[in-house]
Design a protein around this motif. Structure first.
Motif: not given
Length: 160
Positions: A60-66, A76-84, A152-155
């Motif tokens: 849905x127009x977002x990137x989910x990082x796991x 762990x999971x997080x929404x990635x920024x568009x820049x990343x 690394x910023x998401x972990x």
């Protein structure tokens, strides 16, 4: 004479010539400007601390990082920024991960060590798939270091 050629060919394939043969026939995927839909990278090593995977999926127009370490309860999971997400595409292009497509090599003489698998998919159906066990594409180390730095910023370190 035929037996000699067969034995030499078998020896080359078994003891390193297979890497050259596979690289000549892999061909690579063709670069695309299509958006990234998924990125899956797994690393396995001799110790449980070196078992982990990174996953990025468009939703849905977002990137989910796991991040999935060996111990499942530390996932762990997080929404990635568009820049990343854009930076991940830049790493893919800079290190020519397109050329990794079809890479599938291993060192049969190595008992311990590390292995990896990679699958990257794009909205137009283009896919990059590669795997190796104690053998890696030429840009592997540099690409993995940049990917690890990006993610690394998401972990977060697990609490003891």
């Amino acid at each position: 004479m035929r037996l000699k050629i067969l034995l030499i060919t078998a020896a080359l394939l078994l003891f390193g010539g297979g890497a050259w043969f596979a690289s000549q026939n892999a061909g690579g995927a063709k670069p695309t400007a299509a958006p990234l839909t998924s990125f899956d990278y797994s690393h396995r090593g001799a110790s449980t601390d070196s078992f982990y995977s990174y996953e990025v999926a468009e939703s849905e127009n977002e990137y989910v990082f796991r991040f999935r370490p060996f111990r499942e309860d530390d996932e762990q999971s997080a929404i990635m920024s568009t820049e990343d997400a854009t930076a991940l595409m830049e790493i893919i292009n800079h290190h020519n991960l397109w050329k990794w497509h079809g890479f599938s090599q291993s060192d049969p003489l190595m008992m311990d060590g590390t292995s990896f698998s990679l699958r990257v998919a794009f909205a137009d159906g283009t896919v990059i798939e590669a795997k190796g066990s104690n053998r890696y594409p030429s840009t592997y180390s540099a690409a993995c270091a940049e990917i690890a730095t990006l993610f690394s910023k998401y972990i977060k370190e697990p609490e003891n």
